[in-house]
Design a protein around this motif. Structure first.
Motif, PDB file in Angstrom:
ATOM      1  N   ILE A 130       0.837  -1.206   0.000  1.00  0.00           N
ATOM      2  CA  ILE A 130       0.000   0.000   0.000  1.00  0.00           C
ATOM      3  C   ILE A 130       0.874   1.260   0.000  1.00  0.00           C
ATOM      4  O   ILE A 130       0.600   2.211  -0.740  1.00  0.00           O
ATOM      5  CB  ILE A 130      -0.966  -0.005   1.196  1.00  0.00           C
ATOM      6  CG1 ILE A 130      -1.991  -1.128   1.022  1.00  0.00           C
ATOM      7  CG2 ILE A 130      -1.666   1.333   1.345  1.00  0.00           C
ATOM      8  CD1 ILE A 130      -2.862  -1.365   2.223  1.00  0.00           C
ATOM      9  N   LEU A 131       1.940   1.249   0.794  1.00  0.00           N
ATOM     10  CA  LEU A 131       2.825   2.418   0.824  1.00  0.00           C
ATOM     11  C   LEU A 131       3.526   2.615  -0.519  1.00  0.00           C
ATOM     12  O   LEU A 131       3.757   3.738  -0.947  1.00  0.00           O
ATOM     13  CB  LEU A 131       3.847   2.282   1.945  1.00  0.00           C
ATOM     14  CG  LEU A 131       3.290   2.391   3.359  1.00  0.00           C
ATOM     15  CD1 LEU A 131       4.399   2.174   4.378  1.00  0.00           C
ATOM     16  CD2 LEU A 131       2.616   3.720   3.587  1.00  0.00           C
ATOM     17  N   GLY A 132       3.878   1.521  -1.175  1.00  0.00           N
ATOM     18  CA  GLY A 132       4.491   1.618  -2.493  1.00  0.00           C
ATOM     19  C   GLY A 132       3.545   2.237  -3.512  1.00  0.00           C
ATOM     20  O   GLY A 132       3.945   3.078  -4.317  1.00  0.00           O
ATOM     21  N   VAL A 133       2.289   1.834  -3.473  1.00  0.00           N
ATOM     22  CA  VAL A 133       1.290   2.396  -4.384  1.00  0.00           C
ATOM     23  C   VAL A 133       1.074   3.874  -4.074  1.00  0.00           C
ATOM     24  O   VAL A 133       0.970   4.702  -4.981  1.00  0.00           O
ATOM     25  CB  VAL A 133      -0.043   1.605  -4.298  1.00  0.00           C
ATOM     26  CG1 VAL A 133      -1.150   2.303  -5.057  1.00  0.00           C
ATOM     27  CG2 VAL A 133       0.155   0.195  -4.820  1.00  0.00           C
ATOM     28  N   CYS A 134       1.025   4.217  -2.782  1.00  0.00           N
ATOM     29  CA  CYS A 134       0.873   5.629  -2.396  1.00  0.00           C
ATOM     30  C   CYS A 134       2.056   6.458  -2.899  1.00  0.00           C
ATOM     31  O   CYS A 134       1.878   7.559  -3.416  1.00  0.00           O
ATOM     32  CB  CYS A 134       0.743   5.762  -0.887  1.00  0.00           C
ATOM     33  SG  CYS A 134      -0.830   5.194  -0.231  1.00  0.00           S
ATOM     34  N   ALA A 135       3.268   5.930  -2.752  1.00  0.00           N
ATOM     35  CA  ALA A 135       4.452   6.648  -3.217  1.00  0.00           C
ATOM     36  C   ALA A 135       4.434   6.822  -4.724  1.00  0.00           C
ATOM     37  O   ALA A 135       4.926   7.814  -5.256  1.00  0.00           O
ATOM     38  CB  ALA A 135       5.716   5.910  -2.780  1.00  0.00           C
ATOM     39  N   TRP A 136       3.870   5.863  -5.433  1.00  0.00           N
ATOM     40  CA  TRP A 136       3.826   5.907  -6.891  1.00  0.00           C
ATOM     41  C   TRP A 136       2.742   6.851  -7.384  1.00  0.00           C
ATOM     42  O   TRP A 136       2.961   7.614  -8.328  1.00  0.00           O
ATOM     43  CB  TRP A 136       3.599   4.494  -7.394  1.00  0.00           C
ATOM     44  CG  TRP A 136       3.495   4.331  -8.876  1.00  0.00           C
ATOM     45  CD1 TRP A 136       4.225   4.967  -9.833  1.00  0.00           C
ATOM     46  CD2 TRP A 136       2.605   3.469  -9.574  1.00  0.00           C
ATOM     47  NE1 TRP A 136       3.851   4.545 -11.081  1.00  0.00           N
ATOM     48  CE2 TRP A 136       2.855   3.616 -10.945  1.00  0.00           C
ATOM     49  CE3 TRP A 136       1.640   2.567  -9.163  1.00  0.00           C
ATOM     50  CZ2 TRP A 136       2.150   2.905 -11.908  1.00  0.00           C
ATOM     51  CZ3 TRP A 136       0.953   1.854 -10.133  1.00  0.00           C
ATOM     52  CH2 TRP A 136       1.216   2.033 -11.487  1.00  0.00           C
ATOM     53  N   LYS A 137       1.578   6.854  -6.755  1.00  0.00           N
ATOM     54  CA  LYS A 137       0.427   7.592  -7.272  1.00  0.00           C
ATOM     55  C   LYS A 137       0.246   8.992  -6.676  1.00  0.00           C
ATOM     56  O   LYS A 137      -0.288   9.863  -7.348  1.00  0.00           O
ATOM     57  CB  LYS A 137      -0.863   6.794  -7.018  1.00  0.00           C
ATOM     58  CG  LYS A 137      -0.963   5.529  -7.834  1.00  0.00           C
ATOM     59  CD  LYS A 137      -1.138   5.846  -9.291  1.00  0.00           C
ATOM     60  CE  LYS A 137      -1.386   4.589 -10.097  1.00  0.00           C
ATOM     61  NZ  LYS A 137      -1.565   4.876 -11.500  1.00  0.00           N
ATOM     62  N   LEU A 138       0.646   9.189  -5.438  1.00  0.00           N
ATOM     63  CA  LEU A 138       0.423  10.490  -4.798  1.00  0.00           C
ATOM     64  C   LEU A 138       1.490  11.494  -5.190  1.00  0.00           C
ATOM     65  O   LEU A 138       2.587  11.125  -5.605  1.00  0.00           O
ATOM     66  CB  LEU A 138       0.406  10.320  -3.277  1.00  0.00           C
ATOM     67  CG  LEU A 138      -0.737   9.511  -2.686  1.00  0.00           C
ATOM     68  CD1 LEU A 138      -0.535   9.365  -1.177  1.00  0.00           C
ATOM     69  CD2 LEU A 138      -2.077  10.144  -2.982  1.00  0.00           C
ATOM     70  N   LYS A 139       1.162  12.757  -5.017  1.00  0.00           N
ATOM     71  CA  LYS A 139       2.139  13.813  -5.250  1.00  0.00           C
ATOM     72  C   LYS A 139       3.163  13.799  -4.133  1.00  0.00           C
ATOM     73  O   LYS A 139       2.910  13.285  -3.042  1.00  0.00           O
ATOM     74  CB  LYS A 139       1.437  15.171  -5.304  1.00  0.00           C
ATOM     75  CG  LYS A 139       0.506  15.296  -6.490  1.00  0.00           C
ATOM     76  CD  LYS A 139      -0.170  16.633  -6.500  1.00  0.00           C
ATOM     77  CE  LYS A 139      -1.119  16.709  -7.697  1.00  0.00           C
ATOM     78  NZ  LYS A 139      -1.867  17.944  -7.731  1.00  0.00           N
ATOM     79  N   ALA A 140       4.331  14.377  -4.391  1.00  0.00           N
ATOM     80  CA  ALA A 140       5.442  14.327  -3.437  1.00  0.00           C
ATOM     81  C   ALA A 140       5.059  14.924  -2.088  1.00  0.00           C
ATOM     82  O   ALA A 140       5.410  14.383  -1.037  1.00  0.00           O
ATOM     83  CB  ALA A 140       6.654  15.058  -4.013  1.00  0.00           C
TER      84      ALA A 140
END
Length: 115
Positions: free
Chosen positions: A2-12
């Motif tokens: 989930i954290l990997g997906v958040c890092a990939w999809k969310l803005k910095a």
């Protein structure tokens, strides 16, 4: 995952807020659980058991309160570092962009070498 997906999809900026929140939650949980190290007897599955501080003091020496205090100070230090020196994704991406631009310009230049 989930954290990997958040890092990939969310803005910095949003990822920075998320990771800061997770770091603060974990650190404050560690600080909150330190009180268990100062207790004399804990219970695991209904059976009395000593704390980790007691076990370390038994094997490495020193008082269990000393070890519990060291863990408390370490947890507070990690909390402070995590909150005060949070990773700024925007600054990192800007530095990466500037580095990549400099590499492109260096690759485009032709350097004459003496024969």
């Amino acid at each position: 995952i989930i954290l990997g997906v958040c890092a990939w999809k969310l803005k910095a900026r949003q990822v920075g807020y998320l990771y800061s929140f997770l770091a603060a939650t974990c650190s404050f949980n560690a600080v909150d659980n330190i009180s268990e190290l100062y207790g004399s007897v804990g219970y695991v599955n209904g059976q009395p058991a000593t704390s980790d501080a007691h076990t370390v003091a038994e094997y490495w020496g020193g008082a269990y309160t000393t070890w519990a205090t060291l863990w408390l100070l370490f947890a507070l230090m990690c909390s402070a570092i995590g909150l005060l020196l949070a990773f700024d994704g925007n600054t990192y991406k800007q530095q990466q962009k500037e580095t990549n631009n400099m590499q492109v310009h260096c690759d485009d230049t032709i350097v004459a070498t003496p024969v």
